[in-house]
Each structure stands twice: as C-alpha cells, then as structure tokens.
Design a protein around this motif. Sequence first.
Motif, mmCIF file in Angstrom:
data_model
loop_
_atom_site.group_PDB
_atom_site.id
_atom_site.type_symbol
_atom_site.label_atom_id
_atom_site.label_comp_id
_atom_site.label_asym_id
_atom_site.label_seq_id
_atom_site.Cartn_x
_atom_site.Cartn_y
_atom_site.Cartn_z
ATOM 1 N N LEU A 138 3.859 6.561 -0.550
ATOM 2 C CA LEU A 138 4.341 6.879 0.785
ATOM 3 C C LEU A 138 5.736 6.323 0.974
ATOM 4 N N GLY A 139 6.461 6.857 1.931
ATOM 5 C CA GLY A 139 7.825 6.411 2.178
ATOM 6 C C GLY A 139 7.859 5.032 2.796
ATOM 7 N N VAL B 109 4.963 11.155 6.852
ATOM 8 C CA VAL B 109 3.530 10.941 6.997
ATOM 9 C C VAL B 109 3.311 9.990 8.170
ATOM 10 N N ALA B 110 2.377 10.331 9.051
ATOM 11 C CA ALA B 110 2.036 9.435 10.152
ATOM 12 C C ALA B 110 1.180 8.306 9.592
ATOM 13 N N LEU C 28 0.820 -1.214 0.000
ATOM 14 C CA LEU C 28 0.000 0.000 0.000
ATOM 15 C C LEU C 28 0.851 1.259 0.000
ATOM 16 N N ARG C 29 1.972 1.241 0.716
ATOM 17 C CA ARG C 29 2.873 2.399 0.706
ATOM 18 C C ARG C 29 3.355 2.687 -0.716
ATOM 19 N N GLU D 209 8.985 6.377 9.732
ATOM 20 C CA GLU D 209 8.760 6.589 8.313
ATOM 21 C C GLU D 209 9.838 7.483 7.703
ATOM 22 N N THR D 210 10.244 7.141 6.504
ATOM 23 C CA THR D 210 11.141 8.009 5.758
ATOM 24 C C THR D 210 10.302 8.970 4.930
ATOM 25 N N GLU D 211 10.951 9.849 4.164
ATOM 26 C CA GLU D 211 10.195 10.802 3.369
ATOM 27 C C GLU D 211 9.476 10.101 2.221
#
Length: 373
Positions: free
Chosen positions: A293-294, A313-314, A287-288, A303-305
């Motif tokens: 998403l990172g 992102v939380a 999903l990331r 989490e990375t950028e």
Amino acid sequence: MTGPRTSRYARDVAVVAFAQSDHLRRTDELSEVEMVMPVLHEVLAATGLKAGEIGFTCSGSSDYLAGRAFSFTMTLDGVGAWPPISESHVEMDGAWALYEAWVKIQTGEADTALVYSYGKSSPGSLRDVLTRQLDPYYLAPLWPDAVALAALQAQALIDAGETDESALAAIAARSRADAATNPHAQLRGAVPQGDYEVRPLRTGDCPPVGDGAAAVVLAAGDLARQLCERPAWITGIDHRIEAHGPGLRDLTDSPSTRTAAQHAGVFDAPVDTAELHAPFSSQEVVLRKALGLGDTDTETGTETETETGTGTVAVNPSGGALAANPMMAAGLIRIGEAAARIHRGASDRAVAHATSGPCLQQNLVAVLEGDPR
C-alpha cells in the motif's frame, strides 16, 4: 449458483452481518455476558436467523483478561443454552475464531456460523497482562510491556529512515479524524499527541485501553444471498506466524503478513479498502509496506498511490485500532468493518488484517469482495 468474482475454495463463504458494541474505557457495570448479548442479538436480527438455526458457533477471548480459567464458558449464556449447539473457542482474537468457522463451513459441517469475540481490559493493568505472552525464561521476567516493545519497533523504523515522528503523528491524526463518523469508536476527532509514553511513541501513537465486543455471521453459497443483499465474499484468507522472540526478527518488516497476503490473493487485483489492525501508528508503516500500500503524506495524512499503481486505497476508514482497540475483538472488527463497506456498496474489494502477539508476531489477512454491480 453464481459465485464471487475470484473463488479459490471448495465453497463460497461470505460475511452476511456484522455488529459491534460501543467501545468504552470502562464498563464496570457490565459483565462479559451483558456486554456480548446485545451484539449477538443485533447480528442475528440483521439476518433473521435464530440461534437454533446457526450451524456452528466460535468465540475468541482471553482468560488472562478475565482473570479466571475457562471464562469463555460464561458468555455462552449470551448465545443460549437451548437448543444444544456445535461450539468452539480460540484463546486469540476473534479473527482466528472466524478462520476456524470458515474452515468448518468449507468442510461441509455447517452452512452458517456465528463468530463473536470480546475483551474487558479495564479491570486490570493491560500493560502488565500482556507481558505474559512473552518468552517465560528470558523476556517475561523483565516485564517489557507492549508499548515498550512497540517503541523499539518504531525506533527501528526511524533509524532505517522509513518514517519519523511527524509522519507517525499524521497517521494518528488521520485515524482519529476518520473515526469521527464511527459511532462505536472510543476516540473520535482531534486527539492531541500528548507526552511520550515510551520514546518515540506519544500517547496519540498508542491505542486506547477499553472494553468492547463484536460479532459476525458467515453463510455459504446461495444462502448468503438470501440473508444479505450484497454479501462480502471471503475470496482469500490465510494466517502466518513469525519467531516468538522480537530479537529474532527484523521489526521494520512483516514477512508473515506479506506471505499471508500472497496466499490470500491480495496482489491478484486492486483493492479499494484496507482495514489494518495496527494498534500503534508505527505498525501501520510496517503493514503498508508488507501489503504494497502507499505511504501516508506527512503533512496532510492522505494516502498516496500504491506501489502497484492501483490508485488510492482507503486505509482504516473506520478509524482503526487507534480509535478503538478492544483486546481480542479488534482484529475481528477489521474484518467486520471491511465487510460492512461492501454490504453498503462503499467498497468492491477490500483487504482486512488482524494481528496478535508483540510487534506483529502473528498475522491474518483476508480478502473480501462484493458481487459485480
């Protein structure tokens, strides 16, 4: 009327209230009605609305879990038999019930909607029950359960070099750590990874089996602002489906999630929160990637950028489905948790995701935004 920052639909619709039960391994002493009623009362009390003031009611559940046909009609006792209501039901996660309610408001048929969903997995063997969603001719007779299919997906990711067992353990550890502050979560704090359920997935990579319920209230336009100090506006929502057979798909990717995200406008602006319905740690990896998403740092679990350079992102600050996964409600909870963060000012633009079917077969993506502060 001042609408949300980026509205693309005929009417501005927002989540104005969210409530959920405490998710437990067993609720033998409670019927579905008794489990749902306190949640319905709580979510209506948050808005000050009475049942008779709700324009549309929609629920999500599964007769397979209850073991009887049309079981959802029983829980309507929790909504109230009088006055008569406009009501519908989906045999899916409550996130899809929310989509139907959102469409109902878009058409102008209602200004408010009550959406609820619930699932009691404890009475039977969930792993056996979920085999019934597979192809009835080729797969279902072999009884491959959801954990075995998720393990095939996890192994495909490992073979492709996109993750490893230590990275999956980091995702699980972060999720349970974040759930420590979630009073409704079934598993909170440090949980050992345990033995293999189906290699390469250990117990910690799999969701807990339990019972639970959730509900949200939707409202349109200025009414939403009257009912909630900071509404969570649904500025984009879309759902897509992939081939039924897992063997017909690339299990390391989720094009249906990516397509739904594109149509919902996820990539139009940065998001600060992502509530992902990833019942297995390996599915968060998929999903990331689909949502841009990172990655999660293997050693720290942070989490990375993001790939788009929008900052951290939380991801699943509630703990996600690894901390509580009530069947038919976990997807609606992702939307509710994202909305609740906007309500209390912890988020400005969030993406919420729900899934159904084996190995992320069906996916719904919603973007929620708060009014500028």
